[in-house]
Design a protein around this motif. Sequence first.
Motif, PDB file in Angstrom:
ATOM      1  N   ARG A  79      25.364   5.290  13.909  1.00 51.08           N
ATOM      2  CA  ARG A  79      24.228   4.363  13.906  1.00 51.08           C
ATOM      3  C   ARG A  79      24.613   2.892  13.948  1.00 51.08           C
ATOM      4  NH1 ARG A  79      21.376   5.316   8.868  1.00 51.08           N
ATOM      5  NH2 ARG A  79      20.172   3.561   9.618  1.00 51.08           N
ATOM      6  N   GLY A  80      25.902   2.554  13.766  1.00 53.51           N
ATOM      7  CA  GLY A  80      26.300   1.149  13.810  1.00 53.51           C
ATOM      8  C   GLY A  80      26.655   0.622  12.442  1.00 53.51           C
ATOM      9  N   TYR A  81      26.281  -0.632  12.187  1.00 56.78           N
ATOM     10  CA  TYR A  81      26.624  -1.247  10.907  1.00 56.78           C
ATOM     11  C   TYR A  81      25.487  -2.135  10.420  1.00 56.78           C
ATOM     12  CZ  TYR A  81      27.909  -5.464  13.608  1.00 56.78           C
ATOM     13  OH  TYR A  81      27.908  -6.550  14.440  1.00 56.78           O
ATOM     14  N   GLN A  82      25.563  -2.424   9.120  1.00 63.92           N
ATOM     15  CA  GLN A  82      24.599  -3.318   8.494  1.00 63.92           C
ATOM     16  C   GLN A  82      25.377  -4.331   7.652  1.00 63.92           C
ATOM     17  OE1 GLN A  82      21.957  -2.401   4.882  1.00 63.92           O
ATOM     18  NE2 GLN A  82      20.580  -2.133   6.643  1.00 63.92           N
ATOM     19  N   ILE A  83      24.956  -5.578   7.734  1.00 62.41           N
ATOM     20  CA  ILE A  83      25.485  -6.622   6.858  1.00 62.41           C
ATOM     21  C   ILE A  83      24.307  -7.100   6.016  1.00 62.41           C
ATOM     22  CG2 ILE A  83      26.708  -8.799   6.694  1.00 62.41           C
ATOM     23  CD1 ILE A  83      27.382  -8.421   9.700  1.00 62.41           C
ATOM     24  N   ARG A  84      24.531  -7.175   4.722  1.00 64.54           N
ATOM     25  CA  ARG A  84      23.469  -7.569   3.800  1.00 64.54           C
ATOM     26  C   ARG A  84      23.989  -8.697   2.919  1.00 64.54           C
ATOM     27  NH1 ARG A  84      18.777  -5.106   1.953  1.00 64.54           N
ATOM     28  NH2 ARG A  84      19.207  -3.368   3.361  1.00 64.54           N
ATOM     29  N   GLY A  85      23.210  -9.750   2.781  1.00 63.42           N
ATOM     30  CA  GLY A  85      23.503 -10.832   1.849  1.00 63.42           C
ATOM     31  C   GLY A  85      22.561 -10.712   0.672  1.00 63.42           C
ATOM     32  N   VAL A  86      23.094 -10.371  -0.500  1.00 64.06           N
ATOM     33  CA  VAL A  86      22.279 -10.154  -1.695  1.00 64.06           C
ATOM     34  C   VAL A  86      22.374 -11.388  -2.591  1.00 64.06           C
ATOM     35  CG1 VAL A  86      21.846  -8.666  -3.688  1.00 64.06           C
ATOM     36  CG2 VAL A  86      22.743  -7.678  -1.561  1.00 64.06           C
ATOM     37  N   ARG A  87      21.229 -12.006  -2.844  1.00 59.87           N
ATOM     38  CA  ARG A  87      21.166 -13.194  -3.693  1.00 59.87           C
ATOM     39  C   ARG A  87      21.221 -12.796  -5.174  1.00 59.87           C
ATOM     40  NH1 ARG A  87      18.353 -13.992   0.937  1.00 59.87           N
ATOM     41  NH2 ARG A  87      16.555 -12.826   0.246  1.00 59.87           N
ATOM     42  N   GLN A  88      21.452 -13.774  -6.047  1.00 61.87           N
ATOM     43  CA  GLN A  88      21.582 -13.522  -7.487  1.00 61.87           C
ATOM     44  C   GLN A  88      20.394 -12.780  -8.075  1.00 61.87           C
ATOM     45  OE1 GLN A  88      22.724 -17.579  -8.714  1.00 61.87           O
ATOM     46  NE2 GLN A  88      24.161 -16.549 -10.073  1.00 61.87           N
ATOM     47  N   GLY A  89      19.211 -13.065  -7.650  1.00 60.19           N
ATOM     48  CA  GLY A  89      18.018 -12.413  -8.192  1.00 60.19           C
ATOM     49  C   GLY A  89      17.821 -10.990  -7.707  1.00 60.19           C
ATOM     50  N   GLY A  90      18.656 -10.529  -6.773  1.00 56.38           N
ATOM     51  CA  GLY A  90      18.555  -9.159  -6.274  1.00 56.38           C
ATOM     52  C   GLY A  90      17.885  -9.049  -4.916  1.00 56.38           C
ATOM     53  N   SER A  91      17.189 -10.096  -4.471  1.00 59.43           N
ATOM     54  CA  SER A  91      16.585 -10.045  -3.143  1.00 59.43           C
ATOM     55  C   SER A  91      17.690 -10.153  -2.095  1.00 59.43           C
ATOM     56  CB  SER A  91      15.553 -11.157  -2.969  1.00 59.43           C
ATOM     57  OG  SER A  91      16.188 -12.422  -3.039  1.00 59.43           O
ATOM     58  N   SER A  92      17.418  -9.678  -0.898  1.00 65.96           N
ATOM     59  CA  SER A  92      18.464  -9.691   0.120  1.00 65.96           C
ATOM     60  C   SER A  92      17.883  -9.881   1.518  1.00 65.96           C
ATOM     61  CB  SER A  92      19.262  -8.389   0.077  1.00 65.96           C
ATOM     62  OG  SER A  92      18.454  -7.283   0.437  1.00 65.96           O
ATOM     63  N   THR A  93      18.769 -10.236   2.419  1.00 65.95           N
ATOM     64  CA  THR A  93      18.466 -10.356   3.845  1.00 65.95           C
ATOM     65  C   THR A  93      19.552  -9.584   4.573  1.00 65.95           C
ATOM     66  OG1 THR A  93      17.530 -12.549   3.484  1.00 65.95           O
ATOM     67  CG2 THR A  93      18.139 -11.983   5.752  1.00 65.95           C
ATOM     68  N   PHE A  94      19.172  -8.820   5.608  1.00 68.18           N
ATOM     69  CA  PHE A  94      20.179  -8.014   6.278  1.00 68.18           C
ATOM     70  C   PHE A  94      19.972  -7.999   7.783  1.00 68.18           C
ATOM     71  CE2 PHE A  94      16.685  -5.123   5.575  1.00 68.18           C
ATOM     72  CZ  PHE A  94      16.649  -4.337   6.713  1.00 68.18           C
ATOM     73  N   VAL A  95      21.010  -7.533   8.472  1.00 63.53           N
ATOM     74  CA  VAL A  95      20.970  -7.365   9.914  1.00 63.53           C
ATOM     75  C   VAL A  95      21.659  -6.046  10.252  1.00 63.53           C
ATOM     76  CG1 VAL A  95      23.104  -8.683  10.300  1.00 63.53           C
ATOM     77  CG2 VAL A  95      21.447  -8.475  12.136  1.00 63.53           C
TER      78      VAL A  95
END
Length: 168
Positions: A101-117
């Motif tokens: 399926r490929g790959y995912q990169i996720r940036g997780v902020r201190q509060g637990g919320s995240s943004t991914f691609v």
Amino acid sequence: EVIQVTGFKYPLLCLLAVTLPLCAENLFENSDMDTAGGWKGNRKIVKDEKPSEEKDAKPNRLLVVAAKLREPVSFSQEVVSKEVPDLVLKFRYRTKDYVGRGYQIRGVRQGGSSTFVDKKFIADGQWHEVVWAYTQVQGSKKINFQFSVLEGTGDVCFDDIVVEASKN
């Protein structure tokens, strides 16, 4: 042509002092994989099986992830964001046999919320450069960058993983 600088005892040092702040600082530890430090998760550090053809080049080391059919395989590193509004993540990967399926990169902020691609790998045995503009720091002092090789088979090599302040 020689440029004469007067009033400074060490003009080269003055030039370096002016230009060094323009260089971006890599916030990752061990981005060239010279040691096992910095990275957490399911990965191994190995010498490159395809050494550089440059004369006197030291052996390159890579971070290798072996994909699994039933679950993603992940590695990560937390960085201090230096309170910059935007970051840029850069790395290169190589795979000749990954199918999945490929790959995912996720940036997780201190509060637990995240943004991914999510992206697909190109499995041709060549190095591919990836750049991701992470514009979602949102004031977080720390960001945990998580790399996941999604469900599949085969090995994926990563190298030169860098995260730095965006120049924009």
